[in-house]
Scaffold this active site. Structure first.
Site, mmCIF file in Angstrom:
data_model
loop_
_atom_site.group_PDB
_atom_site.id
_atom_site.type_symbol
_atom_site.label_atom_id
_atom_site.label_comp_id
_atom_site.label_asym_id
_atom_site.label_seq_id
_atom_site.Cartn_x
_atom_site.Cartn_y
_atom_site.Cartn_z
ATOM 1 N N ASP A 272 -8.303 -7.424 0.807
ATOM 2 C CA ASP A 272 -7.335 -7.609 1.885
ATOM 3 C C ASP A 272 -7.953 -7.096 3.171
ATOM 4 O O ASP A 272 -8.844 -6.236 3.150
ATOM 5 C CB ASP A 272 -6.039 -6.845 1.610
ATOM 6 C CG ASP A 272 -6.143 -5.384 2.040
ATOM 7 O OD1 ASP A 272 -5.649 -5.036 3.138
ATOM 8 O OD2 ASP A 272 -6.759 -4.577 1.308
ATOM 9 N N ASP B 109 -2.564 8.476 -1.595
ATOM 10 C CA ASP B 109 -3.864 9.136 -1.513
ATOM 11 C C ASP B 109 -4.157 9.540 -0.082
ATOM 12 O O ASP B 109 -3.491 9.105 0.851
ATOM 13 C CB ASP B 109 -4.967 8.194 -2.013
ATOM 14 C CG ASP B 109 -5.158 6.991 -1.085
ATOM 15 O OD1 ASP B 109 -4.156 6.500 -0.547
ATOM 16 O OD2 ASP B 109 -6.300 6.549 -0.906
ATOM 17 N N CYS C 147 -12.889 -27.755 7.511
ATOM 18 C CA CYS C 147 -11.671 -27.076 7.076
ATOM 19 C C CYS C 147 -10.517 -28.071 6.922
ATOM 20 O O CYS C 147 -10.375 -29.009 7.706
ATOM 21 C CB CYS C 147 -11.286 -25.983 8.067
ATOM 22 S SG CYS C 147 -9.838 -25.017 7.565
ATOM 23 N N CYS D 185 -6.997 -27.410 11.853
ATOM 24 C CA CYS D 185 -8.182 -28.251 11.995
ATOM 25 C C CYS D 185 -7.886 -29.728 11.799
ATOM 26 O O CYS D 185 -8.608 -30.583 12.325
ATOM 27 C CB CYS D 185 -9.250 -27.781 11.011
ATOM 28 S SG CYS D 185 -9.835 -26.103 11.353
ATOM 29 N N ASP E 54 0.845 -1.185 0.000
ATOM 30 C CA ASP E 54 0.000 0.000 0.000
ATOM 31 C C ASP E 54 0.884 1.240 0.000
ATOM 32 O O ASP E 54 2.106 1.141 0.092
ATOM 33 C CB ASP E 54 -0.982 -0.023 1.162
ATOM 34 C CG ASP E 54 -0.312 0.027 2.519
ATOM 35 O OD1 ASP E 54 0.905 0.266 2.587
ATOM 36 O OD2 ASP E 54 -1.011 -0.179 3.524
ATOM 37 N N HIS F 258 -5.872 -20.877 10.462
ATOM 38 C CA HIS F 258 -7.234 -21.294 10.138
ATOM 39 C C HIS F 258 -8.045 -20.161 9.519
ATOM 40 O O HIS F 258 -8.720 -20.361 8.486
ATOM 41 C CB HIS F 258 -7.980 -21.812 11.371
ATOM 42 C CG HIS F 258 -9.445 -21.930 11.108
ATOM 43 N ND1 HIS F 258 -9.978 -22.934 10.321
ATOM 44 C CD2 HIS F 258 -10.482 -21.105 11.436
ATOM 45 C CE1 HIS F 258 -11.280 -22.743 10.197
ATOM 46 N NE2 HIS F 258 -11.606 -21.649 10.866
ATOM 47 N N GLY G 71 0.983 4.021 2.008
ATOM 48 C CA GLY G 71 1.156 4.857 3.192
ATOM 49 C C GLY G 71 0.011 5.826 3.375
ATOM 50 O O GLY G 71 -0.091 6.497 4.395
ATOM 51 N N CYS H 143 -7.208 -27.076 6.891
ATOM 52 C CA CYS H 143 -5.945 -26.458 7.287
ATOM 53 C C CYS H 143 -5.213 -27.291 8.344
ATOM 54 O O CYS H 143 -5.787 -28.204 8.951
ATOM 55 C CB CYS H 143 -6.179 -25.037 7.801
ATOM 56 S SG CYS H 143 -6.856 -24.935 9.464
#
Length: 382
Positions: free
Chosen positions: A271, A151, A309, A314, A97, A340, A99, A311
């Site tokens: 995000d 921005d 799940c 899990c 990004d 997770h 800033g 992952c």
């Protein structure tokens, strides 16, 4: 038109039922399927996760923060290491990004002028100055695949006059940043549309940036305190003026319903710090909704955190064990919960892509709303 873009979007399918789309984001560090969720690694680190963890959860693009890396370790250190990919030892595409969000989050410590923003460092109070040119210089040094235009992200609500002045200044900053960009063809620069809840300002901002021919576009100024209905109006006001052949990124969105509704409107990239932040406090996004693993009811619960799940967390650990780790403030618990939550959102975007490709995204929305008991019109999601 630019002929050599580092990052491009190939639209692969448009859902006949909904108009939502899937695509392939082509980057210097590999292709990523869209829509997709990007884990946030503010300080060149997704908190508590190793590069192998990031690979295991099948993350695509990951995000780092220009302002924070400028302060520590310094963009020149990262550049000397070979850029963020070498510094972090990750293979993933990276987005930094600009800033600009710190213009919002450090409002009590900054002064905005035409040239840029005067800050006091949140670390030690040192005086700093960040301009469009400086932001691009830092991001060129960091070496991410995608960099963002500098921005101002105004607070919500803001008066029309303040927002108008801010948008006009942000537009001038966008042109200055574009002119300062030194790595065209190596790093792609995205413009950020602002304008708050004002339709005419969103139109002005979007059209002005499209005229500059950025490599992609982001919708900024969302998830800064507005209600969900207002957020989606901001998206609607913006999307009608953005091109269909470039990647569109909405900034700071990580709740399930927000992602679902944004995809419906044509967004490709998301995000948010939400999944890892709540994970560190014991909150999990699961197939039965959000749960607080610290509750007494999980003390003797030896089932997986989420039976749906796949992952590491899990597949290998119980709710009882995770409750113990989080209540004991163990770093392992924060890592496992973070793994997770990120995997949950990455799996969600996989399901979204499958539904779009099968021309049944509206049906998929109905199924998700029923499963999680979400209010489709104005829900916080989870």
């Amino acid at each position: 038109m630019k002929g050599n873009r580092a990052v491009t979007l190939e639209v692969t399918h448009v859902c006949k039922q909904s108009g939502a789309r899937t695509g392939i984001l082509h980057t210097p560090h590999g292709d990523v399927l869209t829509p997709m969720f990007m884990p946030v690694g503010t300080l060149a680190s997704v908190k508590f996760l190793s590069p192998l963890d990031i690979e295991d959860i099948e993350a695509g693009v990951i995000l780092s923060n220009t302002y924070h890396l400028w302060l520590r370790p310094g963009h020149k250190v990262v550049e000397a290491a070979g850029g963020l990919h070498e510094f972090m030892n990750v293979k993933n595409p990276i987005l930094t990004d600009s800033g600009g969000f710190q213009v919002f989050s450090l409002a009590h410590m900054r002064n905005i002028v035409e040239e840029g923003v005067h800050f006091n460092s949140h670390l030690n109070g040192d005086k700093l100055f960040l301009s469009p040119e400086k932001s691009i210089e830092i991001q060129n040094s960091l070496g991410a695949d995608i960099i963002m235009s500098f921005d101002e992200c105004p607070a919500y609500p803001s008066t029309y006059n303040y927002m108008k002045d801010s948008v006009e200044r942000t537009t001038r900053w966008a042109k200055r940043g574009l002119d300062a960009h030194q790595k065209e063809g190596i790093q792609s620069l995205f413009g950020i549309v602002q304008g708050g809840e004002y339709e005419d300002l969103r139109e002005y901002s979007a059209k002005s940036l499209v005229e500059m021919d950025f490599d992609g576009y982001a919708i900024g100024g969302t998830s800064v305190g507005e209600d969900k209905e207002t957020m989606m109006k901001m998206v609607d006001y913006t999307m009608k003026h953005l091109p269909k052949d470039k990647p569109i990124y909405i900034m700071g969105i990580g709740a399930v319903n927000d992602i679902l509704q944004s995809v419906l409107r044509g967004i490709d990239m998301f995000d948010c710090v939400l999944p890892t932040r709540i994970a560190r406090h014991g909150s999990a996004m699961t197939s039965v909704g959000r749960i607080n693993i610290k509750k007494k009811m999980y003390e003797y619960d030896f089932n997986p955190l989420d039976p749906e799940c796949d992952c590491e967390t899990c597949q290998n650990h119980t709710r009882s064990y995770l409750r113990h780790l989080i209540r004991a403030n163990e770093g392992l618990g924060m890592r496992l919960m973070s793994i997770h939550n990120l995997r949950f959102l990455i799996n969600l975007t996989k399901q979204i892509r499958e539904a779009i490709n099968n021309d049944r995204y509206l049906d998929f929305l109905e199924e998700i709303y029923e499963k999680y008991d979400l209010n489709r019109d104005n829900a916080k999601g989870f």
